[in-house]
Design a protein around this motif. Structure first.
Motif, PDB file in Angstrom:
ATOM      1  N   LYS A   1      -5.303  11.654  -3.565  1.00 30.63           N
ATOM      2  CA  LYS A   1      -6.320  12.465  -2.901  1.00 30.63           C
ATOM      3  C   LYS A   1      -6.670  13.711  -3.706  1.00 30.63           C
ATOM      4  CE  LYS A   1      -4.012  11.180   1.424  1.00 30.63           C
ATOM      5  NZ  LYS A   1      -2.675  10.863   0.843  1.00 30.63           N
ATOM      6  N   LEU A   2      -7.914  14.152  -3.582  1.00 27.84           N
ATOM      7  CA  LEU A   2      -8.381  15.372  -4.237  1.00 27.84           C
ATOM      8  C   LEU A   2      -8.349  16.535  -3.251  1.00 27.84           C
ATOM      9  CD1 LEU A   2      -9.714  16.790  -6.690  1.00 27.84           C
ATOM     10  CD2 LEU A   2     -11.923  16.202  -5.667  1.00 27.84           C
ATOM     11  N   PRO A   3      -7.476  17.528  -3.471  1.00 30.27           N
ATOM     12  CA  PRO A   3      -7.410  18.702  -2.582  1.00 30.27           C
ATOM     13  C   PRO A   3      -8.439  19.743  -2.999  1.00 30.27           C
ATOM     14  CG  PRO A   3      -5.690  18.852  -4.239  1.00 30.27           C
ATOM     15  CD  PRO A   3      -6.466  17.602  -4.548  1.00 30.27           C
ATOM     16  N   ILE A   4      -9.617  19.673  -2.432  1.00 32.24           N
ATOM     17  CA  ILE A   4     -10.706  20.535  -2.876  1.00 32.24           C
ATOM     18  C   ILE A   4     -10.381  22.011  -2.701  1.00 32.24           C
ATOM     19  CG2 ILE A   4     -11.970  20.622  -0.684  1.00 32.24           C
ATOM     20  CD1 ILE A   4     -13.480  20.148  -4.234  1.00 32.24           C
ATOM     21  N   TRP A   5      -9.533  22.352  -1.734  1.00 25.48           N
ATOM     22  CA  TRP A   5      -9.201  23.758  -1.489  1.00 25.48           C
ATOM     23  C   TRP A   5      -8.365  24.348  -2.634  1.00 25.48           C
ATOM     24  CZ3 TRP A   5      -7.071  19.654   1.160  1.00 25.48           C
ATOM     25  CH2 TRP A   5      -5.694  19.452   1.026  1.00 25.48           C
TER      26      TRP A   5
ATOM     27  N   TYR B   1       0.845  -1.199   0.000  1.00 22.02           N
ATOM     28  CA  TYR B   1       0.000   0.000   0.000  1.00 22.02           C
ATOM     29  C   TYR B   1       0.879   1.247   0.000  1.00 22.02           C
ATOM     30  CZ  TYR B   1      -4.165   2.816   0.928  1.00 22.02           C
ATOM     31  OH  TYR B   1      -5.202   3.716   0.824  1.00 22.02           O
ATOM     32  N   PHE B   2       0.661   2.126  -0.999  1.00 23.10           N
ATOM     33  CA  PHE B   2       1.468   3.331  -1.163  1.00 23.10           C
ATOM     34  C   PHE B   2       0.532   4.525  -1.300  1.00 23.10           C
ATOM     35  CE2 PHE B   2       3.825  -0.302  -2.564  1.00 23.10           C
ATOM     36  CZ  PHE B   2       5.086  -0.118  -2.019  1.00 23.10           C
ATOM     37  N   ASP B   3       0.775   5.532  -0.462  1.00 23.15           N
ATOM     38  CA  ASP B   3      -0.131   6.678  -0.351  1.00 23.15           C
ATOM     39  C   ASP B   3       0.592   7.964  -0.741  1.00 23.15           C
ATOM     40  OD1 ASP B   3      -2.666   7.967   1.209  1.00 23.15           O
ATOM     41  OD2 ASP B   3      -0.842   9.074   1.691  1.00 23.15           O
ATOM     42  N   THR B   4      -0.028   8.739  -1.619  1.00 20.83           N
ATOM     43  CA  THR B   4       0.531  10.018  -2.022  1.00 20.83           C
ATOM     44  C   THR B   4      -0.564  11.069  -2.030  1.00 20.83           C
ATOM     45  OG1 THR B   4       1.899  11.131  -3.697  1.00 20.83           O
ATOM     46  CG2 THR B   4       0.208   9.602  -4.507  1.00 20.83           C
ATOM     47  N   ALA B   5      -0.213  12.293  -2.398  1.00 19.56           N
ATOM     48  CA  ALA B   5      -1.205  13.372  -2.486  1.00 19.56           C
ATOM     49  C   ALA B   5      -0.673  14.448  -3.414  1.00 19.56           C
ATOM     50  CB  ALA B   5      -1.511  13.955  -1.105  1.00 19.56           C
ATOM     51  N   TYR B   6      -1.593  15.234  -3.928  1.00 17.73           N
ATOM     52  CA  TYR B   6      -1.290  16.241  -4.948  1.00 17.73           C
ATOM     53  C   TYR B   6      -0.241  17.244  -4.494  1.00 17.73           C
ATOM     54  CZ  TYR B   6      -2.467  19.330  -8.905  1.00 17.73           C
ATOM     55  OH  TYR B   6      -2.445  20.086 -10.053  1.00 17.73           O
ATOM     56  N   MET B   7      -0.264  17.585  -3.199  1.00 19.65           N
ATOM     57  CA  MET B   7       0.623  18.646  -2.733  1.00 19.65           C
ATOM     58  C   MET B   7       1.816  18.154  -1.913  1.00 19.65           C
ATOM     59  SD  MET B   7      -0.639  18.431   0.541  1.00 19.65           S
ATOM     60  CE  MET B   7      -0.203  19.934   1.381  1.00 19.65           C
ATOM     61  N   TYR B   8       1.963  16.836  -1.725  1.00 16.28           N
ATOM     62  CA  TYR B   8       3.124  16.338  -0.988  1.00 16.28           C
ATOM     63  C   TYR B   8       4.416  16.673  -1.740  1.00 16.28           C
ATOM     64  CZ  TYR B   8       0.042  13.417   1.944  1.00 16.28           C
ATOM     65  OH  TYR B   8      -0.916  12.958   2.801  1.00 16.28           O
ATOM     66  N   HIS B   9       5.411  17.097  -0.981  1.00 17.44           N
ATOM     67  CA  HIS B   9       6.700  17.492  -1.568  1.00 17.44           C
ATOM     68  C   HIS B   9       6.497  18.492  -2.712  1.00 17.44           C
ATOM     69  CE1 HIS B   9       9.609  14.919   0.551  1.00 17.44           C
ATOM     70  NE2 HIS B   9       8.631  14.026   0.612  1.00 17.44           N
ATOM     71  N   ALA B  10       5.592  19.449  -2.480  1.00 18.54           N
ATOM     72  CA  ALA B  10       5.317  20.501  -3.459  1.00 18.54           C
ATOM     73  C   ALA B  10       4.992  19.915  -4.830  1.00 18.54           C
ATOM     74  CB  ALA B  10       6.498  21.470  -3.557  1.00 18.54           C
ATOM     75  N   GLY B  11       4.232  18.830  -4.843  1.00 18.77           N
ATOM     76  CA  GLY B  11       3.798  18.219  -6.087  1.00 18.77           C
ATOM     77  C   GLY B  11       4.745  17.185  -6.665  1.00 18.77           C
ATOM     78  N   LYS B  12       5.846  16.906  -5.966  1.00 22.06           N
ATOM     79  CA  LYS B  12       6.851  15.976  -6.505  1.00 22.06           C
ATOM     80  C   LYS B  12       6.631  14.531  -6.070  1.00 22.06           C
ATOM     81  CE  LYS B  12      10.187  19.771  -6.115  1.00 22.06           C
ATOM     82  NZ  LYS B  12      11.332  20.277  -5.323  1.00 22.06           N
ATOM     83  N   SER B  13       5.841  14.333  -5.036  1.00 20.41           N
ATOM     84  CA  SER B  13       5.654  12.984  -4.482  1.00 20.41           C
ATOM     85  C   SER B  13       4.974  12.045  -5.474  1.00 20.41           C
ATOM     86  CB  SER B  13       4.828  13.061  -3.192  1.00 20.41           C
ATOM     87  OG  SER B  13       4.417  11.782  -2.773  1.00 20.41           O
TER      88      SER B  13
ATOM     89  N   TYR C   1      -9.023   6.341  -3.598  1.00 25.80           N
ATOM     90  CA  TYR C   1      -8.965   7.773  -3.866  1.00 25.80           C
ATOM     91  C   TYR C   1      -9.789   8.485  -2.798  1.00 25.80           C
ATOM     92  CZ  TYR C   1      -8.389  12.021  -6.597  1.00 25.80           C
ATOM     93  OH  TYR C   1      -8.029  13.286  -7.016  1.00 25.80           O
ATOM     94  N   LEU C   2      -9.219   9.573  -2.260  1.00 28.36           N
ATOM     95  CA  LEU C   2      -9.809  10.232  -1.110  1.00 28.36           C
ATOM     96  C   LEU C   2     -10.139  11.695  -1.382  1.00 28.36           C
ATOM     97  CD1 LEU C   2      -7.120   8.387  -0.194  1.00 28.36           C
ATOM     98  CD2 LEU C   2      -7.927   8.983   2.072  1.00 28.36           C
ATOM     99  N   LEU C   3     -11.214  12.170  -0.779  1.00 30.64           N
ATOM    100  CA  LEU C   3     -11.408  13.601  -0.613  1.00 30.64           C
ATOM    101  C   LEU C   3     -10.483  14.002   0.528  1.00 30.64           C
ATOM    102  CD1 LEU C   3     -15.293  13.885  -0.943  1.00 30.64           C
ATOM    103  CD2 LEU C   3     -13.544  14.298  -2.690  1.00 30.64           C
ATOM    104  N   HIS C   4      -9.575  14.920   0.246  1.00 32.86           N
ATOM    105  CA  HIS C   4      -8.441  15.171   1.125  1.00 32.86           C
ATOM    106  C   HIS C   4      -8.767  16.166   2.242  1.00 32.86           C
ATOM    107  CE1 HIS C   4      -3.778  15.953   1.171  1.00 32.86           C
ATOM    108  NE2 HIS C   4      -4.237  15.467   2.318  1.00 32.86           N
TER     109      HIS C   4
ATOM    110  N   GLY D   1     -12.931   7.151  -0.560  1.00 35.48           N
ATOM    111  CA  GLY D   1     -12.854   7.438   0.867  1.00 35.48           C
ATOM    112  C   GLY D   1     -12.555   8.903   1.123  1.00 35.48           C
ATOM    113  N   PHE D   2     -12.191   9.208   2.346  1.00 35.07           N
ATOM    114  CA  PHE D   2     -11.829  10.576   2.707  1.00 35.07           C
ATOM    115  C   PHE D   2     -10.807  10.550   3.834  1.00 35.07           C
ATOM    116  CE2 PHE D   2     -15.395   9.449   5.438  1.00 35.07           C
ATOM    117  CZ  PHE D   2     -15.025   9.930   6.692  1.00 35.07           C
ATOM    118  N   SER D   3      -9.969  11.566   3.867  1.00 39.90           N
ATOM    119  CA  SER D   3      -9.112  11.772   5.030  1.00 39.90           C
ATOM    120  C   SER D   3      -9.722  12.904   5.837  1.00 39.90           C
ATOM    121  CB  SER D   3      -7.673  12.095   4.623  1.00 39.90           C
ATOM    122  OG  SER D   3      -7.598  13.313   3.912  1.00 39.90           O
ATOM    123  N   PHE D   4      -9.534  12.858   7.162  1.00 43.00           N
ATOM    124  CA  PHE D   4     -10.327  13.707   8.048  1.00 43.00           C
ATOM    125  C   PHE D   4      -9.476  14.494   9.021  1.00 43.00           C
ATOM    126  CE2 PHE D   4     -12.855  14.305  11.949  1.00 43.00           C
ATOM    127  CZ  PHE D   4     -13.860  15.093  11.425  1.00 43.00           C
TER     128      PHE D   4
END
Length: 379
Positions: free
Chosen positions: A88-92, A55-67, A119-122, A154-157
């Protein structure tokens, strides 16, 4: 080989690799967003897969988009059906509903993936969830699921108990991701969050099991408690074991940035035996000791790192906390603070509250930067 737990029609490794704190190398001494060290990061991914982590988890803004790009590159030599990739989807970061499509496409492009397993709502809280509902974010994810681009939603909270109840009731969720560790069990109401999700039949994925490293580097008093009960076991293993002892937890995400950390976590979760009541109580005793210290609950996640003035918020908080936890003296902290370039110091805060709005721990960063920190380092 690391233990696995059932999730839907598959088996997830009890330990997952979070890619928010990957090993980095800086060209400049004080580079804000240093380059990910691909060589060292690849070693981590390879060792993880060799030892059963899937299981490998990343996000749009981790490491300024480099992750996202890194993990896509690191995993491309492995069969796509041999691992599970979460994003994850960064709605902000979406100014209009159409931006969700742009972000999602960018994430597929960055990772090189045809689909995301999870895939998560972040980072949902009241305001982020309201925006998700306004933009139709859940329906957007259902559309992508129907297209075969997402398997589980899913979602992160990072909100209040009332926020969580509202989110859980609003839609069908395949899983949820919450911050949970023995310090936050009461401090951040992680116990209530876990129970709400469990009662709703929603599997739980845990983030921050070691509180950004805080629970891996404990005081001598706490370490003595741990060593008496389990000689030779690391402080981090106590935090990881506490989280893994909860039956509705399917995966524990750890931002491991060294092989040493990964090996320790893998050892902890191989042939794992859940904590009994006595060991759980030792964790709560450790939390009580920590709570005697007046610390800022910063995990070093750096969601605040895009400060428009360039203030090194998490670094400054770490200096303050080290003093409060008797790790360094006040004079040593002042010397460290003095070494920061003038543009990185708290006194540059313009009260825009961008950092405060992004902080998962709901820290009133603006107040600390404009009042608490300047006073502390001026004393």
């Amino acid at each position: 080989m690391i233990d696995k737990r059932p999730f839907k029609d598959t088996q997830l490794s009890l330990l997952g690799l979070g890619t928010m704190r990957l090993p980095c190398k800086s060209i400049l001494k004080r580079e804000v967003n240093p380059m990910i060290d691909y060589k060292e990061g690849q070693k981590l991914v390879d060792y993880a897969i060799e030892n059963g982590i899937n299981y490998f988890d990343t996000a749009y803004m981790y490491h300024a988009g480099k992750s996202e790009k890194f993990i896509g590159e690191a995993l491309k030599k492995y069969p796509r059906d041999s691992y599970y990739l979460a994003d994850k989807l960064p709605i902000w970061m979406c100014l209009k509903p159409a931006d969700m499509e742009k972000v999602f496409k960018n994430q597929l492009d960055r990772t090189g993936a045809d689909y995301f397993d999870n895939y998560l709502l972040h980072s949902l809280n009241e305001s982020n969830f309201e925006k998700c509902e306004k933009y139709g974010a859940y329906d957007f994810l259902k559309k992508k699921q129907a297209e075969g681009k997402i398997k589980n939603i899913g979602f992160s909270f990072h909100g209040t108990i009332d926020d969580l109840k509202k989110i859980v009731a609003a839609h069908h969720w395949d899983f949820a991701q919450i911050q949970l560790n023995y310090l936050d069990w009461k401090d951040q109401k992680a116990k209530e969050q876990y129970e709400i999700l469990t009662e709703a039949g929603i599997p739980v994925i845990i983030m921050e099991p070691v509180r950004g490293g805080k629970l891996a580097d404990v005081s001598e008093e706490i370490n003595a408690m741990f060593q008496k009960a389990r000689p030779g076991k690391s402080a981090a293993s106590w935090a990881i074991s506490f989280a893994a002892s909860l039956p509705n937890v399917v995966t524990i995400l750890s931002g491991m940035n060294s092989l040493e950390q990964m090996k320790d976590n893998i050892e902890t979760l191989t042939d794992f035996e859940p904590f009994d009541k006595s060991k759980t109580n030792i964790c709560f005793n450790a939390a009580a000791v920590m709570n005697k210290k007046e610390v800022i609950p910063c995990t070093g996640c750096d969601y605040c790192a895009d400060c428009p003035k360039g203030i090194k918020i998490s670094t400054i908080f770490s200096y303050y906390n080290k003093v409060k936890q008797d790790e360094i003296t006040a004079d040593e902290a002042k010397a460290l603070y003095a070494e920061l370039p003038a543009i990185e110091k708290a006194e540059n805060c313009i009260k825009c509250e961008k950092c405060k709005n992004h902080c998962p721990q709901s820290i009133d960063i603006t107040s600390w930067m404009t009042d608490g920190i300047p006073k502390f380092f001026a004393e």
